[in-house]
Design an enzyme around this catalytic site. Structure first.
Site, mmCIF file in Angstrom:
data_model
loop_
_atom_site.group_PDB
_atom_site.id
_atom_site.type_symbol
_atom_site.label_atom_id
_atom_site.label_comp_id
_atom_site.label_asym_id
_atom_site.label_seq_id
_atom_site.Cartn_x
_atom_site.Cartn_y
_atom_site.Cartn_z
ATOM 1 N N ARG A 36 0.821 -1.220 0.000
ATOM 2 C CA ARG A 36 0.000 0.000 0.000
ATOM 3 C C ARG A 36 0.857 1.274 0.000
ATOM 4 O O ARG A 36 0.419 2.303 -0.518
ATOM 5 C CB ARG A 36 -0.934 -0.002 1.209
ATOM 6 C CG ARG A 36 -2.149 -0.886 0.973
ATOM 7 C CD ARG A 36 -3.056 -0.886 2.162
ATOM 8 N NE ARG A 36 -4.370 -1.409 1.809
ATOM 9 C CZ ARG A 36 -5.351 -1.560 2.688
ATOM 10 N NH1 ARG A 36 -5.170 -1.255 3.963
ATOM 11 N NH2 ARG A 36 -6.519 -2.022 2.285
ATOM 12 N N LYS A 201 -17.243 -17.247 3.343
ATOM 13 C CA LYS A 201 -18.671 -17.101 3.615
ATOM 14 C C LYS A 201 -19.464 -16.514 2.462
ATOM 15 O O LYS A 201 -19.101 -15.499 1.892
ATOM 16 C CB LYS A 201 -18.857 -16.208 4.855
ATOM 17 C CG LYS A 201 -18.461 -16.904 6.143
ATOM 18 C CD LYS A 201 -18.839 -16.079 7.348
ATOM 19 C CE LYS A 201 -17.949 -14.861 7.427
ATOM 20 N NZ LYS A 201 -18.244 -13.959 8.535
ATOM 21 N N GLY A 353 -7.484 -8.794 -0.100
ATOM 22 C CA GLY A 353 -6.153 -9.090 0.418
ATOM 23 C C GLY A 353 -5.680 -10.517 0.199
ATOM 24 O O GLY A 353 -4.524 -10.746 -0.164
ATOM 25 N N GLY A 376 -12.283 -4.556 1.364
ATOM 26 C CA GLY A 376 -13.682 -4.147 1.541
ATOM 27 C C GLY A 376 -14.112 -3.118 0.513
ATOM 28 O O GLY A 376 -15.227 -3.167 -0.014
HETATM 29 C C1 3PG Z 1 -8.655 -1.971 5.258
HETATM 30 O O1 3PG Z 1 -7.511 -2.435 5.339
HETATM 31 O O2 3PG Z 1 -9.660 -2.684 5.187
HETATM 32 C C2 3PG Z 1 -8.785 -0.480 5.158
HETATM 33 O O3 3PG Z 1 -7.580 0.152 5.429
HETATM 34 C C3 3PG Z 1 -9.888 0.022 6.047
HETATM 35 O O4 3PG Z 1 -9.626 -0.343 7.372
HETATM 36 P P1 3PG Z 1 -10.825 -0.755 8.326
HETATM 37 O O5 3PG Z 1 -11.414 -2.009 7.779
HETATM 38 O O6 3PG Z 1 -10.226 -0.910 9.694
HETATM 39 O O7 3PG Z 1 -11.819 0.392 8.273
#
Ligand code: 3PG
Ligand code: MG
Length: 396
Positions: A36, A201, A353, A376
């Site tokens: 990142r 899931k 990820g 997400g």
């Molecule tokens: C992540 O890695 O999902 C983003 O940086 C957002 O982080 P968070 O899920 O803790 O809001």
């Protein structure tokens, strides 16, 4: 893109607040994956070359507000050293993200210099999207750049609130690249368009499946979620993972238009006795799994069937591993699919990820068109949702 970008604004001599997503994995105070940070370097270089005064802002982890030990564990200080090494340039760090010390540090910035602020999540006001806190963040800048695609699905002070107090809020180069590829896959994908979905899931992927069914030519489903579909079809799945509360949802998804023609589910499996890296394992050349065994990876027949679709794809989106790829015995399906994608001439877009780790493990990252930095965020984008961090940017 309908939003202003870096090229649309003057930045020379200006204080530019850049929201980055440097929420990187840490182990014993060390950054274990710099992806990142690397991904934001083009934006930083552009701003350095154009003589901006650069103020970087990020969250890191989910610290407990007020916890002294979390203040240490989740400090952004080590990130300043990493950026410094990547750019070959000193990066200043300040122990807060609002207040007098920050104002002083910003005032002492010369054109082309970079300052990294402390973790914005040390304040509860960040996730609460507090207006006053947002205004304080905005008060140190003339211009706002959002390059934090990974956090664009959060309506937080540093991603959304702050934009209400600055007239020019633009997408950084990484943000623009993410929007470009992800929206291409939704709006005008070249066909055949293949989506591959995995992960544990089905509940995480219901909206995504619904949205993609109307767009793709093939939907290849593996991973833990496949067993819920198989169970809903009445196939015996032994002790495999199943979302019992979502069997009805699986059944109704299977009745949706396009499901029968477009979806491929696993036709064979690699099974194990238990969820353990060393467990006894075998390949079963059929869809049913006996009691006492659980499906932990797609089998070779499934890999071949998926491979046929992948080879002819023109556009491909992949989200979620197809087996328990963290365990060597059950990684083969995911790795094989990663290699098939790399060998195909398609425009390939990888989100999430776990898939990224699998792509790296397979050694094929260089052959992927776009590897998203958002888990997400890319999921929500592909579901067709508006991401608040993008919506809040200034329209062209
Ligand atoms: C992540 O890695 O999902 C983003 O940086 C957002 O982080 P968070 O899920 O803790 O809001
Ligand atoms: Mg997250």
């Amino acid at each position: 893109m309908s939003k202003l970008g870096l090229a649309d604004i003057e930045v020379a001599g200006k204080r530019v607040l850049v929201r980055v997503d440097f929420n990187v994995p840490l182990q014993d105070g060390r950054i274990t994956d710099e992806t990142r940070i690397t991904a934001a370097i083009p934006t930083l270089l552009d701003l350095v070359n154009r003589n901006a005064k650069i103020i970087l802002l990020t969250h890191l982890g989910r610290p407990i507000v007020g916890s002294a030990s979390d203040r240490e564990t989740f400090s952004t200080a080590p990130i300043a050293l990493t950026i410094s090494r990547k750019l070959g340039k000193h990066i200043a760090h300040v122990n807060d993200c609002i207040g007098e010390d920050v104002h002083t540090a910003v005032e002492s910035l010369d054109d082309g210099e970079i300052l990294l602020l402390e973790n914005v999540r040390f304040y509860a006001e960040e996730t609460e999207n507090d207006p006053e806190f947002s205004q304080q963040l905005a008060s140190i800048a003339d211009v706002y750049v959002n390059d934090a695609f990974g956090t664009a699905h959060r309506a937080h002070a540093s991603t959304e609130g702050v934009t209400k107090y600055l007239s020019h809020c633009v997408a950084g180069l990484l943000m623009a690249r993410e929007i470009h590829y992800l929206s291409m896959s939704l709006e005008n994908p070249a066909h055949p368009y293949v989506a591959i979905l995995g992960g544990a899931k089905i509940s995480d992927k219901i909206t995504l499946i619904e949205n993609l069914l109307g767009k793709v030519d093939s939907l290849l489903i593996g991973g833990g979620m496949a067993y819920t579909f198989l169970a809903a079809m009445g196939v015996s799945i032994g002790n495999s993972l199943v979302d019992t509360e979502k069997l009805d949802v699986a059944t109704s998804l299977m009745k949706k238009k396009g499901f029968a023609e477009k979806v491929l589910l696993p036709a064979d499996h690699v099974i194990g006795r238990s969820f353990d890296p060393e467990t006894e394992s075998q390949i079963v050349d059929k869809v049913a799994i006996s009691e006492g065994w659980q499906g932990l990876d797609i089998g070779p027949k499934t890999v071949a069937a998926f491979g046929e679709r992948i080879a002819t794809a023109k556009t491909l989106v992949w989200n979620g591993p197809l087996g328990v790829y963290e365990f060597k015995k059950f990684a083969e399906g995911t790795i094989a699919v990663a290699k098939q994608i790399a060998a195909s001439d398609c425009i390939s877009i990888i989100g999430g990820g776990d898939c990224v780790a699998a792509i790296q493990q397979a050694g094929v990252a260089g052959r992927i068109t776009h590897i998203s930095t958002g888990g997400g965020a890319s999921l929500e984008f592909l579901e067709g949702k508006q991401l608040p961090g993008i919506t809040a940017l200034t329209d062209k």
